[in-house]
Design an enzyme around this catalytic site. Structure first.
Site, mmCIF file in Angstrom:
data_model
loop_
_atom_site.group_PDB
_atom_site.id
_atom_site.type_symbol
_atom_site.label_atom_id
_atom_site.label_comp_id
_atom_site.label_asym_id
_atom_site.label_seq_id
_atom_site.Cartn_x
_atom_site.Cartn_y
_atom_site.Cartn_z
ATOM 1 N N TRP A 88 -4.301 49.963 16.114
ATOM 2 C CA TRP A 88 -3.358 50.339 17.174
ATOM 3 C C TRP A 88 -3.563 51.780 17.625
ATOM 4 O O TRP A 88 -3.400 52.072 18.805
ATOM 5 C CB TRP A 88 -1.912 50.065 16.745
ATOM 6 N N ASP A 100 4.156 55.940 17.229
ATOM 7 C CA ASP A 100 4.275 54.487 17.375
ATOM 8 C C ASP A 100 4.824 53.951 16.057
ATOM 9 O O ASP A 100 4.127 53.942 15.043
ATOM 10 C CB ASP A 100 2.891 53.891 17.680
ATOM 11 N N LYS A 112 8.739 43.100 15.543
ATOM 12 C CA LYS A 112 8.360 43.201 14.138
ATOM 13 C C LYS A 112 9.621 43.303 13.279
ATOM 14 O O LYS A 112 9.881 42.465 12.462
ATOM 15 C CB LYS A 112 7.471 44.427 13.889
HETATM 16 C C1 LIG Z 1 2.298 45.071 17.221
HETATM 17 C C2 LIG Z 1 1.954 46.491 17.405
HETATM 18 C C3 LIG Z 1 1.624 47.023 18.663
HETATM 19 C C4 LIG Z 1 1.489 46.164 19.912
HETATM 20 O O1 LIG Z 1 2.703 45.697 20.360
HETATM 21 P P1 LIG Z 1 2.781 44.860 21.725
HETATM 22 O O2 LIG Z 1 4.238 44.602 21.849
HETATM 23 O O3 LIG Z 1 1.986 43.607 21.528
HETATM 24 O O4 LIG Z 1 2.239 45.692 22.807
HETATM 25 C C5 LIG Z 1 1.384 48.378 18.741
HETATM 26 N N1 LIG Z 1 1.448 49.188 17.673
HETATM 27 C C6 LIG Z 1 1.753 48.699 16.439
HETATM 28 C C7 LIG Z 1 1.814 49.642 15.285
HETATM 29 C C8 LIG Z 1 2.016 47.349 16.273
HETATM 30 O O5 LIG Z 1 2.320 46.865 15.061
#
Ligand SMILES: *Cc1c(COP(=O)(O)O)cnc(C)c1O
Length: 363
Positions: free
Chosen positions: A102, A174, A198
């Site tokens: 990511w 993030d 998540k």
């Molecule tokens: C799942 C995830 C993403 C991507 O999320 P989307 O909603 O599919 O854009 C980005 N960063 C992390 C750390 C993730 O676990």
């Protein structure tokens, strides 16, 4: 049919009470004669949900007045582009700490928009990551527009247990896969974002927490819809928000409050991770955990069997035993159990029993 034990990485399982509440209210939301998703986003019924979700997040996190909560669409991947679009001005450079897939996607988007620099990385020669860097391994450039980090690396199963100190450089993080896993002082961060799917709800809504002073420095020469300030100034009601996803997230936040808030989540999550890693360590003659101990994620636990064929067999037999979502990401292979907030200690104990019996019959 009964519910399975869900170890999906995202979208992930939701707490049953949050779903049951949605089921009970689906056709007739609070006596209004329609579903919450059929209400106007400008009406009082939806607005109450929206306000309640904002208030709950503020309360759970103990957010100070210096920070604001936003609900956005486009997921974390959209923020990979919107963060540099808003905050990386010409003549500036942005620092990225590389800890997994990511982070790589985040810097890739930023490169379309301006100068970037890698402030630190734990990428190995084989392209994988088995740990996060310590403070001494990362150098932030004075004057960088911001420093971007990823708190939990969903695919490789690593996590920062102590956040990096970015000094005078604004910290953008993030937190998609470990947001709300424990009490966290977000006042130290300038911009935090997390997709709901998540740890806090269904896909379709993303939570961003921003320091107001930092937002004010954002570019104003970009389309209004892409400016974070537009959404912040309009309480995330500038255009039609994802009403159903926000409603479901609010049910999950209510459930978190009922479980003792973030201290309750921490206790629950730590107990699950401790139980699972203890079993993997005890059975280390059969299973191997690629992640270094100090970087092990409390949310995404990855391991391998002695062969790839046994990994596949493990996943297939676990599925027959009612446990789904255990196949590792295609980039890292092996097995991964995502044990987000909604997963119970009992669920993890069932997995631990399965680990034992599988090792015994295949070792
Ligand atoms: C799942 C995830 C993403 C991507 O999320 P989307 O909603 O599919 O854009 C980005 N960063 C992390 C750390 C993730 O676990």
């Amino acid at each position: 049919m009964g519910r399975v034990i869900n170890f999906n990485a995202g979208p992930a399982g939701l707490p049953l009470p949050a779903l049951e509440k949605a089921r009970d209210e689906l056709i007739d939301f609070k006596g209004s004669g329609m579903s919450v998703m059929e209400h106007s986003h400008r009406g009082k019924d939806y607005e109450a949900v929206h306000r309640e979700a904002t208030a709950r997040l503020t309360r759970l996190l103990g957010l100070p007045d210096s920070h604001t909560v936003m609900f956005l669409t486009g997921g974390a991947s959209m923020q990979f582009a919107l963060v540099p679009l808003n905050f990386l001005k010409s003549g500036q450079s942005a620092d990225y700490v590389m800890t997994g897939v990511w982070s790589e996607k985040a810097i890739e988007e930023a490169r379309y928009l301006g100068q970037t620099r890698i402030a630190g990385t734990t990428k190995q020669a084989d392209g994988r990551y088995t740990r996060v860097p310590g403070q001494a391994e990362v150098q932030f450039a004075p004057g960088a527009a911001y420093a971007h980090t990823t708190s939990n690396n969903t695919i490789y199963g690593t996590q920062f247990h102590t956040f990096l100190d970015t000094g005078a450089v604004p910290h953008v993080c993030d937190m998609s896969s470990d947001f709300l896993w424990r009490p966290t002082d977000l006042s130290r961060f300038d911009f935090v974002y997390a997709g709901a799917q998540k740890n806090l709800g269904p896909s379709g809504v993303l939570v961003a927490i921003a320091k107001k002073d930092f937002l004010a420095k954002g570019r104003t020469d970009i389309p209004k819809i892409f400016r974070y300030t537009t959404h912040a100034e309009n309480a995330s009601l500038y255009n039609t928000p994802p009403t159903l996803a926000t409603y479901l997230m609010n049910n999950v936040l209510e459930w978190i409050e009922g479980q003792g808030g973030l201290p309750g989540m921490q206790q629950r999550n730590q107990a699950k991770a401790d139980a699972l890693y203890a079993a993997l360590d005890r059975l280390s003659g059969f299973y191997s955990v690629p992640v270094e101990k100090a970087s092990r994620s409390v949310m995404n636990v990855v391991w391998r069997c002695p062969t790839e064929a046994l990994d596949e067999k493990f996943v297939a037999e676990a599925k027959k035993a009612g446990m789904v979502g255990l196949k590792g990401h295609r980039l890292s292979g092996g097995i991964r159990a995502s044990i987000y907030n909604a997963v119970s200690l009992q669920d993890v104990q069932a997995l631990v029993s399965f680990l034992d019996s599988f090792a015994k019959s295949n070792g």
